[in-house]
Design a protein around this motif. Sequence first.
Motif, PDB file in Angstrom:
ATOM      1  N   ILE A  50      48.731 -19.934  -4.333  1.00  0.00           N
ATOM      2  CA  ILE A  50      48.127 -19.079  -3.084  1.00  0.00           C
ATOM      3  C   ILE A  50      48.508 -19.582  -1.760  1.00  0.00           C
ATOM      4  O   ILE A  50      48.824 -18.821  -0.944  1.00  0.00           O
ATOM      5  N   LEU A  51      48.688 -20.788  -1.710  1.00  0.00           N
ATOM      6  CA  LEU A  51      48.942 -21.348  -0.385  1.00  0.00           C
ATOM      7  C   LEU A  51      50.180 -21.090   0.038  1.00  0.00           C
ATOM      8  O   LEU A  51      50.358 -20.681   1.218  1.00  0.00           O
ATOM      9  N   VAL A  52      51.103 -21.360  -1.002  1.00  0.00           N
ATOM     10  CA  VAL A  52      52.566 -21.010  -0.452  1.00  0.00           C
ATOM     11  C   VAL A  52      52.932 -19.526  -0.136  1.00  0.00           C
ATOM     12  O   VAL A  52      53.548 -19.114   0.759  1.00  0.00           O
ATOM     13  N   LEU A  53      52.124 -18.759  -1.110  1.00  0.00           N
ATOM     14  CA  LEU A  53      52.331 -17.191  -0.715  1.00  0.00           C
ATOM     15  C   LEU A  53      51.778 -16.717   0.418  1.00  0.00           C
ATOM     16  O   LEU A  53      52.197 -16.067   1.407  1.00  0.00           O
ATOM     17  N   GLY A  54      50.601 -17.400   0.844  1.00  0.00           N
ATOM     18  CA  GLY A  54      50.008 -17.011   2.204  1.00  0.00           C
ATOM     19  C   GLY A  54      50.926 -17.446   3.209  1.00  0.00           C
ATOM     20  O   GLY A  54      50.868 -16.874   4.245  1.00  0.00           O
ATOM     21  N   ILE A  55      51.436 -18.538   3.032  1.00  0.00           N
ATOM     22  CA  ILE A  55      52.141 -19.175   4.273  1.00  0.00           C
ATOM     23  C   ILE A  55      53.399 -18.330   4.362  1.00  0.00           C
ATOM     24  O   ILE A  55      53.958 -17.971   5.589  1.00  0.00           O
ATOM     25  N   THR A  56      53.987 -17.829   3.461  1.00  0.00           N
ATOM     26  CA  THR A  56      55.295 -17.268   3.704  1.00  0.00           C
ATOM     27  C   THR A  56      54.730 -15.711   4.293  1.00  0.00           C
ATOM     28  O   THR A  56      55.866 -15.445   5.027  1.00  0.00           O
ATOM     29  N   ILE A  57      53.863 -15.279   3.790  1.00  0.00           N
ATOM     30  CA  ILE A  57      53.370 -13.938   4.370  1.00  0.00           C
ATOM     31  C   ILE A  57      53.158 -14.118   6.017  1.00  0.00           C
ATOM     32  O   ILE A  57      53.578 -13.415   6.799  1.00  0.00           O
ATOM     33  N   SER A  58      52.531 -15.180   6.412  1.00  0.00           N
ATOM     34  CA  SER A  58      52.107 -15.413   7.693  1.00  0.00           C
ATOM     35  C   SER A  58      53.508 -15.774   8.225  1.00  0.00           C
ATOM     36  O   SER A  58      53.525 -15.432   9.544  1.00  0.00           O
ATOM     37  N   VAL A  59      54.406 -16.474   7.848  1.00  0.00           N
ATOM     38  CA  VAL A  59      55.772 -16.737   8.422  1.00  0.00           C
ATOM     39  C   VAL A  59      56.416 -15.299   8.819  1.00  0.00           C
ATOM     40  O   VAL A  59      56.860 -15.144  10.113  1.00  0.00           O
ATOM     41  N   LEU A  60      56.559 -14.550   7.760  1.00  0.00           N
ATOM     42  CA  LEU A  60      56.898 -13.080   8.039  1.00  0.00           C
ATOM     43  C   LEU A  60      56.274 -12.587   9.158  1.00  0.00           C
ATOM     44  O   LEU A  60      56.903 -11.713  10.072  1.00  0.00           O
ATOM     45  N   ALA A  61      54.859 -12.547   9.290  1.00  0.00           N
ATOM     46  CA  ALA A  61      53.992 -11.827  10.269  1.00  0.00           C
ATOM     47  C   ALA A  61      54.363 -12.405  11.581  1.00  0.00           C
ATOM     48  O   ALA A  61      54.548 -11.805  12.680  1.00  0.00           O
ATOM     49  N   ILE A  62      54.687 -13.508  11.694  1.00  0.00           N
ATOM     50  CA  ILE A  62      54.756 -14.365  13.129  1.00  0.00           C
ATOM     51  C   ILE A  62      56.197 -13.887  13.582  1.00  0.00           C
ATOM     52  O   ILE A  62      56.503 -13.720  14.824  1.00  0.00           O
ATOM     53  N   VAL A  63      57.436 -14.036  12.807  1.00  0.00           N
ATOM     54  CA  VAL A  63      58.583 -13.447  13.087  1.00  0.00           C
ATOM     55  C   VAL A  63      58.848 -11.998  13.578  1.00  0.00           C
ATOM     56  O   VAL A  63      59.283 -11.814  14.698  1.00  0.00           O
ATOM     57  N   TRP A  64      57.799 -11.217  12.773  1.00  0.00           N
ATOM     58  CA  TRP A  64      57.843  -9.871  13.408  1.00  0.00           C
ATOM     59  C   TRP A  64      57.066  -9.713  14.853  1.00  0.00           C
ATOM     60  O   TRP A  64      57.477  -8.941  15.724  1.00  0.00           O
ATOM     61  N   LEU A  65      55.921 -10.636  14.884  1.00  0.00           N
ATOM     62  CA  LEU A  65      55.139 -10.522  16.203  1.00  0.00           C
ATOM     63  C   LEU A  65      56.019 -11.073  17.168  1.00  0.00           C
ATOM     64  O   LEU A  65      55.880 -10.507  18.428  1.00  0.00           O
ATOM     65  N   GLU A  66      56.792 -12.157  17.141  1.00  0.00           N
ATOM     66  CA  GLU A  66      57.662 -12.532  18.191  1.00  0.00           C
ATOM     67  C   GLU A  66      58.616 -11.648  18.564  1.00  0.00           C
ATOM     68  O   GLU A  66      58.987 -11.589  19.936  1.00  0.00           O
ATOM     69  N   ARG A  67      59.227 -10.854  17.651  1.00  0.00           N
ATOM     70  CA  ARG A  67      60.118  -9.702  18.104  1.00  0.00           C
ATOM     71  C   ARG A  67      59.128  -8.535  19.041  1.00  0.00           C
ATOM     72  O   ARG A  67      60.053  -7.911  19.784  1.00  0.00           O
ATOM     73  N   GLU A  68      58.365  -8.429  18.554  1.00  0.00           N
ATOM     74  CA  GLU A  68      57.553  -7.364  19.089  1.00  0.00           C
ATOM     75  C   GLU A  68      56.945  -7.729  20.543  1.00  0.00           C
ATOM     76  O   GLU A  68      57.247  -6.870  21.621  1.00  0.00           O
ATOM     77  N   ILE A  69      56.461  -9.008  20.739  1.00  0.00           N
ATOM     78  CA  ILE A  69      55.941  -9.639  21.970  1.00  0.00           C
ATOM     79  C   ILE A  69      57.274  -9.817  22.849  1.00  0.00           C
ATOM     80  O   ILE A  69      57.049  -9.388  24.028  1.00  0.00           O
ATOM     81  N   SER A  70      58.286 -10.229  22.538  1.00  0.00           N
ATOM     82  CA  SER A  70      59.420 -10.547  23.374  1.00  0.00           C
ATOM     83  C   SER A  70      60.066  -9.144  23.652  1.00  0.00           C
ATOM     84  O   SER A  70      60.554  -9.108  24.776  1.00  0.00           O
ATOM     85  N   ALA A  71      60.097  -8.180  22.888  1.00  0.00           N
ATOM     86  CA  ALA A  71      60.789  -7.054  23.332  1.00  0.00           C
ATOM     87  C   ALA A  71      59.630  -6.170  24.285  1.00  0.00           C
ATOM     88  O   ALA A  71      60.060  -5.705  25.408  1.00  0.00           O
ATOM     89  N   GLY A  72      58.306  -6.532  24.196  1.00  0.00           N
ATOM     90  CA  GLY A  72      57.590  -5.953  25.496  1.00  0.00           C
ATOM     91  C   GLY A  72      57.654  -6.563  26.767  1.00  0.00           C
ATOM     92  O   GLY A  72      57.543  -5.931  27.775  1.00  0.00           O
ATOM     93  N   ILE A  73      57.947  -8.082  26.530  1.00  0.00           N
ATOM     94  CA  ILE A  73      58.221  -9.000  27.658  1.00  0.00           C
ATOM     95  C   ILE A  73      59.283  -8.288  28.510  1.00  0.00           C
ATOM     96  O   ILE A  73      59.491  -8.478  29.908  1.00  0.00           O
ATOM     97  N   GLN A  74      60.181  -8.101  27.773  1.00  0.00           N
ATOM     98  CA  GLN A  74      61.715  -7.629  28.374  1.00  0.00           C
ATOM     99  C   GLN A  74      61.955  -6.274  28.601  1.00  0.00           C
ATOM    100  O   GLN A  74      62.941  -5.806  28.849  1.00  0.00           O
ATOM    101  N   GLN A  75      60.817  -5.644  28.193  1.00  0.00           N
ATOM    102  CA  GLN A  75      60.596  -4.022  28.525  1.00  0.00           C
ATOM    103  C   GLN A  75      61.887  -3.396  27.573  1.00  0.00           C
ATOM    104  O   GLN A  75      62.830  -2.661  28.216  1.00  0.00           O
ATOM    105  N   ARG A  76      61.932  -3.622  26.308  1.00  0.00           N
ATOM    106  CA  ARG A  76      62.941  -2.922  25.483  1.00  0.00           C
ATOM    107  C   ARG A  76      62.283  -2.671  24.180  1.00  0.00           C
ATOM    108  O   ARG A  76      61.072  -3.150  23.958  1.00  0.00           O
ATOM    109  N   ILE A  77      63.167  -2.060  23.447  1.00  0.00           N
ATOM    110  CA  ILE A  77      62.391  -1.823  21.899  1.00  0.00           C
ATOM    111  C   ILE A  77      62.574  -2.714  20.889  1.00  0.00           C
ATOM    112  O   ILE A  77      63.806  -3.321  20.665  1.00  0.00           O
TER     113      ILE A  77
END
Length: 363
Positions: free
Chosen positions: A35-62
Amino acid sequence: MIIDITEIQDIHFFFRFESFKEVYRILWVFAPIFILVLGITISVLAIVWLEREISAGIQQRIGPEYTGPFGVLQALADGIKLLFKENLIPSRGDIRLFSIGPSISVISIIISYSVIPFGYNFVLSDLSIGVFLWIAISSIAPIGLLMSGYGSNNKYSFLGGLRAAAQSISYEIPLTLCVLSISLLSNSLSTVDIVDAQSKYGFWGWNLWRQPMGFVVFLISSLAECERLPFDLPEAEEELVAGYQTEYSGIKFGLFYVASYLNLLISSLFVTVLYLGGSNISIPYIFVSEFFEINKTYGVFVTIIGIFITLAKTYLLLFVSITTRWTLPRLRIDQLLNLGWKFLLPISLGNLLLTTSFQLFSL
């Protein structure tokens, strides 16, 4: 001599029942880890998506938008692509060190998650030296980076490994001194006890208010330990091509990629546990476990609330870290080492001495 068939059947049923209990115990041991490893894996996928979305917002791109709804499956697609890519090995490198390095970096970080109290009574291992276990285990990860740089037989990779080791040593000492200050306030090295010590007065009981200098030093040191901008000197593209990752491809490069986000997540979780009250509710004079103490059947509900509170605080810190990466420029190597040895180390040591003095006078 007459043999009772019912007795034989009872004996067979007993042995079957005992073997079933043994299998159940074995499964019960591995279930929390899974359960811990599964939760960590899902969290990492969420962080990667968030970083790409936040960086896109900061740089004013899609940002990512086509792979899954709102692009949430882009990180999973990248992982599958790296899994099936060709795994190249340098012809004159040390194959054993080259192959073991990424695994050491990932495994040493995953072990640290075992002492994190995600919610009320929801921790894999409540050790009496939990925070020091994290510091000891996290110091192994730079060894894997150094092995990878040396085993690549590439001067840029080797310089990246040396920088990773130097950076880790420089910022581990202020980090440890900040943890010692928190341990003095909580009279314990257990992460569960540190969270419980901040539970009495809601957000007014957080160690953030009692250790403001320690919080700033710990936050900066944890970013440096994660090798995030402005502290990503070991993999600086302009200077070292990609540092210790230069010769890596395929799943081995993917392990380094995962390790960086795992390290970022565990650092944010420890900031939450040590300074922001962990899973405790932020309303003053209300503790989650006491609030629902009237009915014990709400135990699962209390745990879910604690997990939600912990993740909310953690992802707020992750947002700050991601914004910092796409806002500040990279430091030079001399500036990085001077910040660690000449600035953060004296401040953290002075903070520890002040904390010790106040604890002695309060006795």
